[in-house]
Scaffold this active site. Sequence first.
Site, PDB file in Angstrom:
ATOM      1  CD  GLU A 173      -5.774   5.264   0.425  1.00  0.00           C
ATOM      2  OE1 GLU A 173      -4.617   6.222   0.683  1.00  0.00           O
ATOM      3  OE2 GLU A 173      -6.076   4.169   1.114  1.00  0.00           O
ATOM      4  CG  HIS A 208      -1.764   1.028   1.452  1.00  0.00           C
ATOM      5  ND1 HIS A 208      -2.975   1.230   1.065  1.00  0.00           N
ATOM      6  CD2 HIS A 208      -1.703   2.304   1.710  1.00  0.00           C
ATOM      7  CE1 HIS A 208      -3.627   2.375   1.262  1.00  0.00           C
ATOM      8  NE2 HIS A 208      -2.685   3.055   1.726  1.00  0.00           N
ATOM      9  CD  GLU A 209       1.527   3.851   3.868  1.00  0.00           C
ATOM     10  OE1 GLU A 209       1.817   4.725   3.309  1.00  0.00           O
ATOM     11  OE2 GLU A 209       0.637   3.398   4.578  1.00  0.00           O
ATOM     12  CG  HIS A 248       0.193   6.291  -0.843  1.00  0.00           C
ATOM     13  ND1 HIS A 248      -0.620   6.952  -1.302  1.00  0.00           N
ATOM     14  CD2 HIS A 248      -0.046   5.484   0.124  1.00  0.00           C
ATOM     15  CE1 HIS A 248      -1.857   6.781  -0.553  1.00  0.00           C
ATOM     16  NE2 HIS A 248      -1.587   5.931   0.491  1.00  0.00           N
TER      17      HIS A 248
HETATM   18 ZN    ZN Z   1      -3.031   5.385   1.938  1.00  0.00          ZN
END
Ligand code: ZN
Length: 509
Positions: free
Chosen positions: A304, A262-263, A266
């Site tokens: 996101e 997830h990170e 980003h």
């Molecule tokens: Zn996030």
Amino acid sequence: MSKYADLCAYGRKGATLGSIGALLGWDQETYMPRGGGEARAEQMALLAGMMHERKTAKEFGDLISACEGESLSDEQAACVREFRRDYDKATKLPQSLVEELARTGSKAQDVWKDARKANDFAMFQPWLEKMVDLSRQKADCYGFGEGGEVYDALLDEYEPNATAREVEAVFTPLGEKLSALVKELTENGTAPDDAPTTVHAPEDRQHALGMHVLKAIGFDLNTGRLDVTTHPFCSGFGPGDTRLTTRYDEKFFPGALYGTMHEAGHGMYEQGLPKSKTHEGPAGDAIATFGTPLADSISLGIHESQSRMWENMVGRSRAFWSWIYKEACDQFAELGKFSEDEVYRAVNIVRPSFIRVEADEGTYNLHVMLRFGIERAMISGDLSVADLPGAWNERFKQMLGLDVPDHANGCLQDVHWSFGLFGYFPTYTLGNLYAAQLWKTINGQLPGLEDDFAKGDFGRLLAWLNENVHTHGRRYGAGELCEKVTGATLSAEPLLEYLGGKLRPVYGL
Ligand code: ZN
């Protein structure tokens, strides 16, 4: 004489100050010794003051005005337009309100921590009332578009130009159909066994697996790194430096694996922004892009979308497990007791639960939609703060079918409202919606992507995202980019199609 280069240079200094603040923040969450807290707070406050001064300085406004009178390319005009947006927003809030929000928010956050621990809503109520009131004052200063509502002014801080009505138009059908899907899965389907997710997974082995995945998916470790923290985040400091953080639970490896992916999503967005590049100025000169809106992310929703795509569409796919299964078994010996397919199904279990941050892909958006409805009603005044717990529990039962046992598992679970972050929650679901709509387009344009993943090759996907999303910075708004790239305005359908298409077979339906 064009002022464009001067304006960009002005922005670059501000962004450099911002990157120093981000570095201090990252250090505080990773390596700073406890004793450094007080001095760090002083450093951060000093920087915040300097940054606010720059963002609201007359010199900045004058440079923008001067450029607005120049004849500029589309790219340069977009850059000036976005500088104007930032300046107007920053100068609309009086200093006294900014300080009051920071002061009250910081106290409210302390009270929230105690109230959550004591499961005592009455303790938090007066502080939440203050934060709602201050947020309304902030919204009044910002103002909102014709036919809009107060909430729009707050939403606009995180998702520029989005309105509550537009969000509602997508969320309502999504909510109804998602609730039905969750019901169908849990009542008619066969739930996977969750045993594969609870095998013993030593921290160093999890780190090794995470690094292996980061390298494969294309997070550039020459311009980024991964460290450990309590609340994972990603921070893109500036050209050549993007930091990821994660946390490890030896009894639940998917937490760190998917948290890291997830990170990294980003992080790859931050690395894909043209921070190290130059663009052409009005005189044909090369101007550094870092510090201009052209090297900045569009919105929290788009940010996101990148993290959720890598975490879910990639990381929770069957093809990803064809590739990573062997490596994961090498790291966690007990995992070999389960088949590739059993592990894949286990990481896709859907189970209504109380805590948003622990929610699965199927129920997560229901948590977000509940918050959107409630905070919108609190800001408009339709729902008084005193009635929050009752409204929360009633809607939770409706949407997720569970009776909330206490406030800590209910309306006191998130930190956002104590800070005054009203309008932030919808961006989580907007991110999932944008991710699914982009995903559908990507799979249409890049056939055989799953075969790539099964071989551990993610290059075509990252290149597509770089070219179609990252490289534009804030040149286009979120809705505009979505239409330009996918050919349609944002809708609930692609996300519903994606979730149903994946989860029904996982549940044997
Ligand atoms: Zn996030």
